[in-house]
Design an enzyme around this catalytic site. Structure first.
Site, short mmCIF file in Angstrom:
data_model
loop_
_atom_site.label_atom_id
_atom_site.label_comp_id
_atom_site.label_asym_id
_atom_site.label_seq_id
_atom_site.Cartn_x
_atom_site.Cartn_y
_atom_site.Cartn_z
CE LYS A 1 12.06 19.24 -11.39
NZ LYS A 1 10.89 19.60 -12.21
CG HIS B 1 -1.69 -1.24 1.44
ND1 HIS B 1 -2.93 -1.48 0.90
CD2 HIS B 1 -1.35 -2.35 2.14
CE1 HIS B 1 -3.33 -2.70 1.27
NE2 HIS B 1 -2.38 -3.25 2.01
CB SER C 1 13.65 22.18 -15.58
OG SER C 1 12.88 23.35 -15.73
CD GLU D 1 9.02 12.05 -15.61
OE1 GLU D 1 8.16 12.67 -15.01
OE2 GLU D 1 10.02 12.60 -16.11
#
Ligand code: ARG
Length: 462
Positions: free
Chosen positions: A285, A158, A279, A292
């Protein structure tokens, strides 16, 4: 409009140019060309073998087809929309090269059994390539696991801290998934490897062909025994897309974990510069674009599976032009799976650094050893459910006091239960918690070492 030449003299005028574009598949089925040539060569040899054409004619056809192959490889064969599809393009070029004998190639054959043959040859080959990519990825997982048997990582259910794990055990879970994918693809390859060549348009042919002869030349294991089924079966493509979807499910789950691990909140891994991106606006970043993208590309493979299922469900026998739509689904899925496997393999091999300090700290700062206290009591004869309730109570007390289980004094422990002794401290260290799960298939170090050996043997076994 000029009269087009593809069709018989039944046609008086040419296709509307927009319809010709709509109908054509050459822009994408050119991907089949090498398989089309190989299939046609086998067909030509079969025609000569049974005497439908002379040996010299057979030889001329083979030479012409091989010439097209080399023209294609040199970038000199680039048929346009007027060819409609790769099959017409090849036949037309062949006739330019060898003259009228080229017009004999299509004897006892239809584009329906031809395209079925090409697609199977393509997929058989691509499946072998994907299996090689799977093996490479498995090997990288295995090596990474080998280096991290004793590295601990929180285990979750979970997405809540559950019990600590050997990092190797976690990585080997993915090895196992990819192992099933590898086996599954091998099984599917057997059902891809059946020859429809000679099924004709739908009903077979009037010529005395030898389907087993051409199937043999093409290394097919058997031939379709019903011509209608042979030209209209796409089960093998759907099976492949379903196996491809499962590979993507596995890669996507791994990707999701890497994305989480790379976040500041987890901080379990650092992404190396070679596999991360920045970024355009936020200079601080470092983004996990690779996992992804893998996660993102998963959807298109599922989509292709769905598309093909829907494509097939209402088709009457036998060939229908709808079937032309199977190709882009297959090609895109093959490209996607290969690309994702390759990217993930590189990422695992050189793009990730596990932050072992941070991992060690993580497994030390939670209650993921609570089951072990309950197990400790149960081993001393306390019924497990009773022990479970007692430990729940102590966890709550600890939470209120801002303590961990390891911070309790022996007196605290003995107040909880008199059976608890000094050895409780050793029993709840993360390393002992992991080591103790030595049941078959568990995360205990002994089990993991055995699992690593078994995994390596599987990879070497073929
Ligand atoms: N381009 C076609 C396809 O991919 C080849 C078969 C065409 N057959 C036909 N009867 N129109 O399906």
């Amino acid at each position: 409009m000029t009269k087009q030449t593809t069709w018989s003299q039944r046609f008086e005028s040419a296709l509307h140019p927009a319809i010709a574009r709509f109908n054509a598949s050459i822009n994408f089925d050119i991907e089949l060309i090498e398989y089309d040539l190989t299939g046609s060569i086998a067909h030509a040899k079969m025609l000569a073998h049974v005497g439908i054409i002379s040996p010299e004619e057979g030889e001329q056809l083979v030479v012409g087809l091989e010439q097209i192959r080399s023209e294609y490889r040199q970038g000199k064969f680039t048929p346009g929309i007027d060819a409609e599809d790769v099959h017409f393009a090849v036949e037309r070029r062949l006739t330019e090269i060898v003259g009228d004998v080229g017009k004999k190639l299509h004897t006892a054959r239809s584009r329906n059994d031809q395209v079925g043959t090409d697609t199977r040859l393509y997929l058989r080959d691509q499946i072998s390539q994907i299996r090689t990519h799977l093996r490479e990825c498995q090997l990288v997982l295995l090596n990474l696991a080998q280096d991290n048997v004793e590295t601990l990582i929180p285990g979750y259910t979970h997405l809540q801290r559950a019990q600590p794990l050997s990092l190797a055990h976690h990585l080997l879970a993915y090895f196992e998934m990819l192992e099933r994918d590898w086996v599954r693809l091998g099984q599917i390859q057997e059902r891809v490897n059946i020859s429809p060549l000679g099924c004709g348009a739908l009903a077979g042919t009037t010529f005395p062909i030898d389907r087993h002869y051409s199937a043999n030349l093409l290394d097919f294991a058997s031939v379709y025994s019903n011509s209608l089924d042979g030209v209209s079966d796409r089960d093998f493509a759907i099976e492949f897309l379903s196996a491809a979807s499962l590979i993507m499910v596995h890669l996507s789950r791994l990707s999701e974990e890497i994305i989480l691990w790379a976040s500041q909140e987890f901080s379990f891994v650092t992404l190396k510069d070679s596999c991360a991106t920045g970024s355009s606006i936020m200079p601080q970043k470092k983004n996990p674009d690779v996992p992804e993208l893998v996660r993102g590309k998963t959807g298109r493979v599922f989509g292709h599976l769905q598309a093909l299922l829907v494509l097939m469900k209402g088709l009457p026998l036998a060939y229908n032009k709808d079937l032309q739509e199977d190709k882009e689904a297959l090609f895109d899925s093959v490209r996607t799976v290969k690309g994702c496997l390759e990217a993930i393999t590189i990422l695992l091999r050189e793009g990730l650094e596990f932050r072992t300090q941070r991992l060690a700290q993580a497994v030390n700062e939670d209650f993921s050893n609570a089951t072990d206290v309950a197990d400790y009591l149960a081993a001393k004869g306390v019924p497990f459910r009773e022990a479970y309730n007692l430990v729940g109570k102590i966890v709550r007390t600890c939470l209120m006091a801002g303590k961990l289980l390891k911070d309790l004094t022996l007196q605290d422990w003995q107040e909880l239960h008199p059976a608890i002794e000094e050895d409780i401290y050793q029993a709840i260290t993360p390393t002992q918690v992991v080591a103790a799960r030595n049941s078959y298939g568990g995360t205990g170090f002994e089990q993991v070492r055995q699992a690593l050996e078994n995994a390596r043997a599987k990879i070497i076994a073929e």
